[in-house]
Enzyme design. Structure first.
Site, mmCIF file in Angstrom:
data_model
loop_
_atom_site.group_PDB
_atom_site.id
_atom_site.type_symbol
_atom_site.label_atom_id
_atom_site.label_comp_id
_atom_site.label_asym_id
_atom_site.label_seq_id
_atom_site.Cartn_x
_atom_site.Cartn_y
_atom_site.Cartn_z
ATOM 1 N N SER A 1 -6.747 -8.270 9.588
ATOM 2 C CA SER A 1 -8.047 -8.950 9.605
ATOM 3 C C SER A 1 -8.421 -9.464 8.224
ATOM 4 O O SER A 1 -9.490 -10.037 8.044
ATOM 5 C CB SER A 1 -9.132 -7.983 10.099
ATOM 6 O OG SER A 1 -8.794 -7.501 11.370
ATOM 7 N N HIS B 1 0.828 -1.217 0.000
ATOM 8 C CA HIS B 1 0.000 0.000 0.000
ATOM 9 C C HIS B 1 0.858 1.260 0.000
ATOM 10 O O HIS B 1 0.390 2.341 0.345
ATOM 11 C CB HIS B 1 -0.954 0.014 1.201
ATOM 12 C CG HIS B 1 -2.092 -0.961 1.053
ATOM 13 N ND1 HIS B 1 -2.852 -1.392 2.106
ATOM 14 C CD2 HIS B 1 -2.591 -1.595 -0.040
ATOM 15 C CE1 HIS B 1 -3.780 -2.246 1.680
ATOM 16 N NE2 HIS B 1 -3.629 -2.391 0.384
ATOM 17 N N CYS C 1 7.452 20.236 -5.312
ATOM 18 C CA CYS C 1 8.637 19.682 -5.966
ATOM 19 C C CYS C 1 9.691 20.762 -6.149
ATOM 20 O O CYS C 1 9.427 21.793 -6.767
ATOM 21 C CB CYS C 1 8.227 19.102 -7.326
ATOM 22 S SG CYS C 1 9.621 18.527 -8.307
HETATM 23 ZN ZN LIG Z 1 8.342 17.850 -10.174
#
Ligand SMILES: [Zn+2]
Length: 265
Positions: free
Chosen positions: A202, A127, A160
């Site tokens: 679970s 995940h 970013c």
């Molecule tokens: Zn970027």
């Protein structure tokens, strides 16, 4: 309660025997292994992390793209908990089993990175992870810690440094694909193993919940350590409805007491 204690002791002994006799062991972990570290199951409606948020509204890929500020507002609590959490005895126990050669692969549904921090090496985070982030525009990858700390302290949305796009934590959101390579490796490990240990899951979240079936289809043993019942309880060699952070150290103690005898590795 005496009989319950005996049942636990017998389960621990049986689990230790099966682990000693196995050669390819996969441990599959879920939220239950990190709750003793104070991390709530964020997929659960009872986690206290949702409040007035609708999971499908805030924690999906499309809403992240549409409204990342709201996503970051929601994830703030979880991020604050994860960044401070420490591995517990179950994480350390699994890491030591890997080091001793009793565990080959850890597959985890958790995004907290606690297995790695406890010392596990071969971890498949199906995940995704909160430890890194990717730019939604240029796809560059960054370590999350600095950006998360900055967000928690100053409310600065992670941006970013290269292109100015918004950074998204590398966890799998609702409706988002699993990381393909990791998922293939997880399926492969399940097909090849002769023992699967489920610890703190679970088995309710698909498609991960289906992984143990691949192992069972190939005749693998199954050890289940989870507070609540799962759909595979009836098919497991050992079922322990207990706290993983208490049971795993007991199993390791049992293995260590047998190692001088028939359990060599
Ligand atoms: Zn970027």
């Amino acid at each position: 309660m005496g009989s319950n204690r005996e049942a636990i002791e017998m389960g621990v002994r049986n689990a230790a025997d099966i682990i000693c006799a196995s050669h390819q062991t996969v441990v599959l972990t879920g939220a239950g292994i990190s709750t003793p570290s104070g991390i709530p199951d964020f997929r659960s409606p009872d986690s206290g992390l949702w409040g007035n948020y609708d999971p499908f509204e805030v924690a999906s890929l499309s809403s992240f793209r549409y409204n990342p500020i709201r996503f970051y507002e929601w994830i703030r609590t979880l991020a604050g908990i994860v960044i401070q959490a420490q591995p517990n005895q179950a994480h350390y126990g699994i890491a030591s089993l890997e080091e001793l050669g009793f565990v080959q692969t850890v597959i985890t549904q958790n995004i907290d990175g606690l297995h790695q921090r406890a010392g596990s090496k071969n971890v498949l985070q199906v995940h995704g992870s909160m430890e890194s982030m990717s730019c939604v525009r240029c796809y560059k990858n960054f370590s999350a810690k600095r950006f998360i700390s900055d967000y928690l302290e100053n409310g600065t949305i992670p941006i970013c440094p290269d292109c100015g796009g918004i950074l998204k934590p590398d966890l799998v959101l609702m409706g988002e694909q699993m990381p393909a390579q990791t998922w293939l490796q997880a399926q492969d490990a399940c097909k090849k193993c002769d023992l699967m240990i489920i610890a703190g899951s679970s088995l309710e979240v698909l498609p991960v919940a289906g992984l143990p079936m691949r192992a069972l289809q190939n005749g693998a043993h199954l050890i289940l350590i989870n507070y609540s019942e799962t759909y595979l309880d009836a098919r497991a060699d050992v079922v322990l409805h207990e706290d993983v952070a208490e049971i795993i150290p007991q199993i390791i103690k049992q293995i260590n007491s047998e190692r001088s005898g028939r359990c060599k590795r």
